[in-house]
Design a protein around this motif. Structure first.
Motif, short mmCIF file in Angstrom:
data_model
loop_
_atom_site.label_atom_id
_atom_site.label_comp_id
_atom_site.label_asym_id
_atom_site.label_seq_id
_atom_site.Cartn_x
_atom_site.Cartn_y
_atom_site.Cartn_z
N LYS A 285 12.80 22.66 -27.72
CA LYS A 285 12.17 21.59 -28.43
C LYS A 285 12.64 20.26 -27.64
CE LYS A 285 10.31 23.99 -32.16
NZ LYS A 285 10.79 23.77 -33.37
N VAL A 286 11.77 19.30 -27.96
CA VAL A 286 12.01 18.03 -27.54
C VAL A 286 11.64 16.90 -28.59
CG1 VAL A 286 11.77 18.74 -25.13
CG2 VAL A 286 9.71 17.66 -26.39
N ARG A 287 12.05 15.76 -28.67
CA ARG A 287 11.77 14.53 -29.23
C ARG A 287 12.12 13.24 -28.18
NH1 ARG A 287 14.76 12.12 -34.01
NH2 ARG A 287 14.10 10.59 -32.73
N GLU A 288 11.73 12.23 -28.68
CA GLU A 288 12.12 10.70 -28.14
C GLU A 288 13.46 10.50 -28.52
OE1 GLU A 288 10.60 8.17 -31.95
OE2 GLU A 288 9.84 7.96 -30.15
N SER A 289 14.12 9.89 -27.55
CA SER A 289 15.71 9.49 -27.55
C SER A 289 15.69 8.24 -28.47
CB SER A 289 16.10 9.24 -26.33
OG SER A 289 17.58 8.84 -26.13
N ALA A 290 16.96 8.09 -29.07
CA ALA A 290 17.32 6.77 -29.67
C ALA A 290 17.61 5.93 -28.36
CB ALA A 290 18.51 6.90 -30.48
N THR A 291 17.90 6.35 -27.29
CA THR A 291 17.80 5.27 -26.06
C THR A 291 16.34 4.83 -25.89
OG1 THR A 291 19.74 6.07 -25.35
CG2 THR A 291 18.41 5.05 -23.73
N THR A 292 15.98 3.69 -26.17
CA THR A 292 14.65 3.27 -25.88
C THR A 292 14.25 2.61 -24.51
OG1 THR A 292 14.93 1.02 -27.19
CG2 THR A 292 14.10 3.17 -28.27
N LEU A 293 15.47 2.26 -23.70
CA LEU A 293 15.43 1.53 -22.88
C LEU A 293 16.69 2.09 -21.79
CD1 LEU A 293 14.21 -0.25 -20.31
CD2 LEU A 293 15.82 -2.06 -21.57
N ALA A 294 16.30 2.66 -20.71
CA ALA A 294 17.64 3.20 -19.78
C ALA A 294 17.35 2.58 -18.42
CB ALA A 294 17.71 4.71 -19.65
N ASN A 295 17.56 1.37 -18.20
CA ASN A 295 17.48 0.75 -17.08
C ASN A 295 18.89 0.76 -16.35
OD1 ASN A 295 17.56 -1.30 -14.88
ND2 ASN A 295 16.33 -2.86 -16.13
N VAL A 296 18.51 1.44 -14.99
CA VAL A 296 19.53 1.91 -14.27
C VAL A 296 20.73 0.69 -13.88
CG1 VAL A 296 18.64 1.98 -12.01
CG2 VAL A 296 20.45 3.70 -12.35
N TYR A 297 19.83 -0.47 -13.93
CA TYR A 297 20.78 -1.61 -13.63
C TYR A 297 21.45 -2.26 -14.45
CZ TYR A 297 18.72 -1.91 -8.69
OH TYR A 297 18.24 -1.64 -7.45
N GLY A 298 21.90 -1.54 -15.59
CA GLY A 298 22.95 -1.94 -16.47
C GLY A 298 22.31 -2.34 -18.09
N SER A 299 20.96 -2.19 -18.19
CA SER A 299 20.64 -2.72 -19.51
C SER A 299 20.05 -1.36 -20.06
CB SER A 299 19.24 -3.45 -19.04
OG SER A 299 19.82 -4.72 -18.74
N GLU A 300 20.45 -1.10 -21.49
CA GLU A 300 20.00 -0.23 -22.31
C GLU A 300 19.92 -0.67 -23.62
OE1 GLU A 300 22.08 3.72 -21.96
OE2 GLU A 300 22.53 3.50 -19.94
N ASN A 301 18.80 -0.11 -24.54
CA ASN A 301 18.62 -0.26 -25.53
C ASN A 301 18.85 0.76 -26.46
OD1 ASN A 301 17.81 -3.07 -25.10
ND2 ASN A 301 15.60 -2.78 -25.56
N PHE A 302 19.37 0.72 -27.62
CA PHE A 302 19.98 2.07 -28.44
C PHE A 302 19.55 1.49 -29.76
CE2 PHE A 302 22.22 5.31 -30.72
CZ PHE A 302 21.98 6.40 -30.01
#
Length: 887
Positions: free
Chosen positions: A256-273
């Motif tokens: 089963k899958v669902r969207e993550s609570a991580t809504t941005l996973a920018n490899v350059y150091g910016s994440e939204n959770f």
């Protein structure tokens, strides 16, 4: 007794997931006795641990082999099977026939042949981070269980409510059209009787980069996503005591899958959770996933699945806050005391839906707020769940370079009930798990600190590539792998990572043969920033480093065709009968500049590339190639001297020196004289003139070098026994200077010779670290990867004491050297199965040397007008004292 320790499978950091049919075995040796030599070894391997203990039912028994070899020993037993556990150990004999066995070791193979994984790639079908989970039942007593898993761009693996392994940002960065790494975990202790849960959390990485509205350096510079869908794959092989095996695999039906609570996973150091979206307990028991979607089976990435051979990225240290400032109202600056490649963790509480902004940085604005180079926009945003408890969060899929963390949108005292309260900030320093192998201290704490800040910069840039910096670019610029490689190899065990970098270069090579300046080539630049031989020649220089430092032949053997193709490409770019006139020259001689003396710098690397390729051809038994590349090297050398060596008019008869192609001579340019001296381009008849020209250029004892020439400047001066000049260059109070960085309080090495460098965490100018270990502490390899060791400490007259060690591929080497009014004292220890040459400076031939209470014989040699005593010793510990004969 001499005993084998630190056994390993060469080319692999972990013994799990070995994906070669012919693994290479290696070990180190320990002994408290002097003069220990390994005369024979025996390796045995079997499927059962009891078999290698009893020496029965063996799949391989090398027999008693007459050899002193300790590594690179090829498996020659019955064919190994994929995804299978084996046990092995080694016995060694010393010169007196005394036998010692090692402890039993485990080896678990990955996929060895062209088998197709039975697991399927799964995902949500989108390009945003997702969670995936499944449950399975296990019945019976588990003997062993292994998971082979990957997720693109990055993944975290969970089982039964806990994260599996310490790894961060798996798998390593690669050219995903050529190779995709998988990771093997031992999950034996994770399996429980009855119901079990597996969870994947997958983010973007470089596979499907997502900038959001923030800095993503390579977008607009040639970066193209490798896929439109994030995806994961995994196989669990669970073997029971009764011999049965349970297989759990990723596939569409039971996942089963669902969207993550991580809504941005920018490899350059910016994440939204957004913690409100987080499904608490999703990788544990008694979780209701009825609202989740069935996983989609997705097309495989283009690259082949290969085992992750290099060390994983892990958290090395967690730094606590040492100070808090409030430069603007409700803008808080948390000082962690160390510039690092970090994942920055916050502890907050407050109402649901309230937000915290996290801005890490290694620079400060005049008003005290955090600054970023080029004003790039990098920050993370955490949205609270509002549980009433303190909520902790740190990024999952990226790191960033910072010492300070700016927190916005909060209060510290709860004065605004609509805003969250920030309770604490911690810095998780993430770096390659490459082992520490070096230690150095001097009686001048500034020099000790200098070594430490260079190591911090090294650690911050040791990821799954050797990056240029953890802030702006994060790219694998390959010149540092060769130029900084010797420095790094004194303090870190990077054999597997440098092999991976070699393979990255091979995968990046163009059809024309060009080795681009970056590998993996996530950004496509132009001109010298894509095609510069000081960068591209790393395809030749890195295998040479691996061979010289670790005795590793794999990189040379695998990369040899790429070397030939690269040299063919370079020959098509020749001018004036053998010169190379494109590239960056001595990059960094001033901030963000290079391009001067291009022919001198680039052509020297061209010559060295031919010379080394001829050497490799000899080692590989390719006779015609030996002759061809040796002749090409000689041709380039003749051209180099014919075009660039000029007679300089002066009082008297004049002298020779290297000039620009147009004949222009700069008497203060150090690199243009140092590089040909170091590479052996100078004919003996002109050596004295070139050395004099270098000494004149360095007479001010001020550095005038960028990153390309720096190592060779130090090496050339050391070869002339002028370490005093290097020492003074290092200690200058103003830039260019190393000690300037220390005295200004830098906690990692900056990029350029300036107080306001754009990057404060760059190791590319850290070449003085090699000099500190090789010339000041005095440890170097004479031949065969520390089979014969030179101990030649050079601090006499510069400092009073230097002590340290280097754990070589053969074992620990220790030096403690003191310069006293009465003479010199040296304590040294060498690992078993090695020998050493002790080289000490002496004031005159009226010198005596004692080893403890024994007068020893020694040879006296004169080099560049200085006297040295030479003594040869076997392995073990020694204490020498040098003093003048009593009158």
């Amino acid at each position: 007794m001499m005993r084998p320790v630190h056994l390993k499978i060469n080319n692999y950091y972990s013994p799990l997931g070995i994906d070669t049919v012919s693994p290479l075995f290696g070990w180190q040796l320990e002994s408290e006795q002097q003069n220990q030599i390994q005369t024979h070894y025996r390796i045995i391997l079997a499927k059962r641990e009891e078999s290698v203990i009893s020496c029965e039912q063996l799949l391989w028994d090398s027999g008693k082999v007459s050899s002193s070899e300790q590594f690179g020993i090829v498996y020659q037993g019955q064919p190994l099977q994929s995804v299978t556990a084996y046990y092995w150990r080694v016995a060694v004999w010393n010169q007196h026939g005394v036998l010692a066995w090692s402890e039993v070791q485990t080896l678990f193979t990955g996929y060895l042949n062209a088998e197709t994984w039975k697991a399927e790639w799964i995902g949500s079908g989108g390009s945003q981070p997702f969670y995936a989970r499944t449950e399975f039942a296990s019945e019976g007593r588990v003997k062993r269980a292994y998971a082979l898993v990957s997720g693109l761009g990055h993944f975290k693996l969970y089982m039964n409510g806990e994260k599996v392994g310490p790894n961060e940002m798996d798998p390593g960065w690669t050219n995903y059209t050529k190779s995709v790494q998988y990771v093997c975990f031992d999950v034996t202790d994770r399996i429980r009787e009855g119901s079990n849960v597996i969870g994947f959390s997958v983010g973007n990485g470089f596979y499907a980069g997502d900038a959001g509205d923030r800095h993503f350096y390579t977008i607009g510079k040639g970066y193209e996503p490798y896929g439109a869908e994030l995806l994961a794959i995994g196989e669990w092989h669970i073997e029971y005591e009764d011999g049965s095996v349970l297989y759990v695999r990723t596939e569409g039906e039971n996942w089963k899958v669902r969207e993550s609570a991580t809504t941005l996973a920018n490899v350059y150091g910016s994440e939204n959770f957004d913690a409100r979206l987080y499904p608490n307990g999703w990788y544990g028991f008694d979780f209701d996933d009825s609202g989740w979607e069935t996983a989609k089976v997705l097309a495989s990435p283009a690259g082949n699945l290969v085992s992750q051979n290099q060390p994983p990225i892990t958290v090395r240290t967690v730094y606590d806050t040492i100070g808090i400032e409030e430069p603007l109202e409700q803008v808080y600056i948390y000082d962690l005391g160390q510039n690092m490649s970090g994942m920055f963790e916050i502890y907050v509480s407050g109402p649901a839906g309230s937000k915290v902004t996290i801005k890490p940085g290694e620079l400060r604005n005049e008003d005290g707020t955090v600054a970023t180079p080029w004003d790039i926009v990098t920050y993370s945003e955490y949205t609270l769940a509002g549980t009433g408890e303190i909520e902790a969060w740190k990024p999952d899929f990226s790191c960033y370079g910072a010492r300070w963390v700016q927190i916005e949108g909060c209060t510290r005292d709860g004065s605004d009930k609509f805003k969250p309260i920030i309770h604490d900030v911690k810095g998780h320093f993430v770096t390659s798990a490459s082992e520490d192998v070096g230690r150095l201290e001097t009686d001048d704490p500034r020099i000790t600190k200098l070594a430490q800040i260079i190591i911090k910069a090294i650690e911050s840039n040791l990821q799954s590539v050797h990056s240029d910096c953890p802030t702006i670019e994060k790219l694998g610029w390959i010149e540092t792998a060769s130029l900084m490689g010797p420095s790094i190899m004194y303090v870190k065990s990077v054999e597997e990572l440098w092999l991976k970098i070699t393979r990255d270069m091979m995968e990046a090579q163009t059809e024309e043969g060009l080795i681009p300046d970056i590998a993996p080539e996530y950004s496509r630049f132009s001109d010298g920033f894509r095609d510069s031989i000081a960068w591209g020649s790393a395809i030749i220089l890195v295998p040479e480093l691996l061979l010289r430092t670790y005795g590793n032949r794999t990189a040379m053997e695998e990369a040899y065709p790429a070397m030939k193709a690269y040299l063919k490409y370079l020959k098509s770019k020749e001018v004036d009968g053998g010169l190379i006139n494109h590239g960056l020259g001595d990059w960094g001689i001033a901030p963000q500049t290079g391009g001067d003396y291009v022919e001198n710098v680039e052509t020297a690397f061209y010559y060295e590339s031919y010379r080394l390729t001829s050497k490799f051809a000899s080692l590989l038994g390719l006779v015609s190639d030996v002759e061809h590349y040796a002749a090409e090297a000689e041709r380039v050398k003749r051209c180099y001297n014919a075009k660039l060596l000029r007679r300089i008019a002066s009082e008297g008869e004049g002298h020779y020196a290297y000039c620009k192609l147009n004949g222009e001579f700069d008497p203060l340019n150090q690199v243009v004289q140092a590089i040909p001296l170091y590479f052996g381009l100078v004919d003996e008849e002109h050596r004295s003139d070139i050395e004099s020209a270098l000494l004149h250029a360095a007479s001010g004892r001020q550095l005038r070098s960028g990153e390309i020439g720096l190592r060779y400047l130090f090496g050339a001066l050391a070869g002339m026994k002028r370490n005093d000049i290097v020492f003074d260059m290092m200690m200058q109070p103003e830039h260019p200077s190393y000690i300037r960085f220390v005295e200004r309080g830098e906690t990692a090495l900056p990029e350029f010779w300036t107080d306001d460098s754009r990057s404060r965490n760059h190791d590319m100018m850290g070449h003085i670290l090699e000099w500190l270990y090789k010339e000041l502490l005095g440890i170097s390899s004479i031949r065969d990867a520390y089979k014969e060791i030179l101990i030649a400490p050079g601090c006499s007259g510069l400092i009073q004491r230097v002590t340290g060690s280097h754990r070589s591929v053969r074992g620990e080497i220790h030096v403690d050297f003191m310069s006293e009014a009465s003479g010199l004292r040296l304590a040294v220890s060498l690992p078993p199965n090695t020998s050493g040459t002790i080289k000490l400076p002496i004031a005159s031939e009226e010198t005596v040397i004692m080893e403890r209470d024994t007068l020893i014989n020694f040879e006296i040699v004169q080099e560049h007008g200085r006297l040295f005593a030479i003594s040869r010793v076997g392995s073990g510990s020694y204490q020498f004292e040098v003093r003048q004969k009593a009158v």
